[in-house]
Write a protein that holds these residues in place. Structure first.
Motif, short mmCIF file in Angstrom:
data_model
loop_
_atom_site.label_atom_id
_atom_site.label_comp_id
_atom_site.label_asym_id
_atom_site.label_seq_id
_atom_site.Cartn_x
_atom_site.Cartn_y
_atom_site.Cartn_z
N ARG A 290 3.18 1.94 -5.34
CA ARG A 290 2.24 2.46 -6.33
C ARG A 290 2.99 3.02 -7.54
O ARG A 290 2.71 2.67 -8.69
CB ARG A 290 1.38 3.55 -5.69
N PHE B 66 -5.32 1.56 -4.53
CA PHE B 66 -5.07 2.95 -4.90
C PHE B 66 -6.21 3.47 -5.78
O PHE B 66 -6.88 2.69 -6.46
CB PHE B 66 -3.74 3.07 -5.65
N LYS C 100 0.80 -1.23 0.00
CA LYS C 100 0.00 0.00 0.00
C LYS C 100 0.83 1.27 0.00
O LYS C 100 0.29 2.37 0.10
CB LYS C 100 -0.93 0.01 1.22
#
Length: 151
Positions: free
Chosen positions: A31, A69, A26
């Motif tokens: 990302r 996300f 996370k």
């Protein structure tokens, strides 16, 4: 077993491994690195055509791990990486690989980034030599042995 079946089985296995670690994936670095590897795979042959962009964007939107996300944020980041690669592939690749390398100190994230690259590359049934080459380069940027991923 046919090549297509082996590719599909490998991508499916990688996706299952990613799903098992979804809650550990996370961070912002993960990302960004994930979108960077997706862009590298989409532009692996040195060009980015509209159909490839759409196909990879669809895969990103439906990937369970990446649903940690916001979809619009992922799309923007993916497009930014693709724009860098389209402007000057070789120079852009250096910059994009630097963002991939940001996960180097977190082995779980680093391996997950490579697995996402493989899943994206194999999603169309062919994980071609150009795609394998950029994922291999990402392995080197992350200090991972490509052989660990059958690259």
């Amino acid at each position: 077993m046919a090549l297509w079946d082996r590719i599909r089985e490998s991508a499916s296995s990688m996706q299952a491994q990613l799903n098992a670690r979804k809650n550990d994936l996370k961070s912002g670095a993960f990302r960004d690195a994930s979108m960077a590897i997706c862009a590298l795979v989409a532009a692996a042959d040195g060009t980015v055509d509209a159909s490839e962009r759409r196909r990879v964007a669809q895969l990103i939107a439906t990937n369970e791990v990446l649903q940690n996300f916001a979809a619009d944020d992922l799309q923007r980041r993916f497009d930014d990486y693709l724009d860098k690669l389209a402007a000057d592939f070789d120079f852009g690749k250096v910059s994009v690989l630097q963002d991939v390398a940001r996960t180097k100190k977190k082995p779980t994230e680093a391996r997950a980034v490579i697995q996402i690259g493989i899943v994206i590359g194999g999603a169309d049934g062919t994980f071609d030599q150009d795609e394998k080459a950029v994922v291999r380069e990402a392995c080197f940027a992350l200090d991972l042995n490509p052989a660990e991923f059958d690259l």
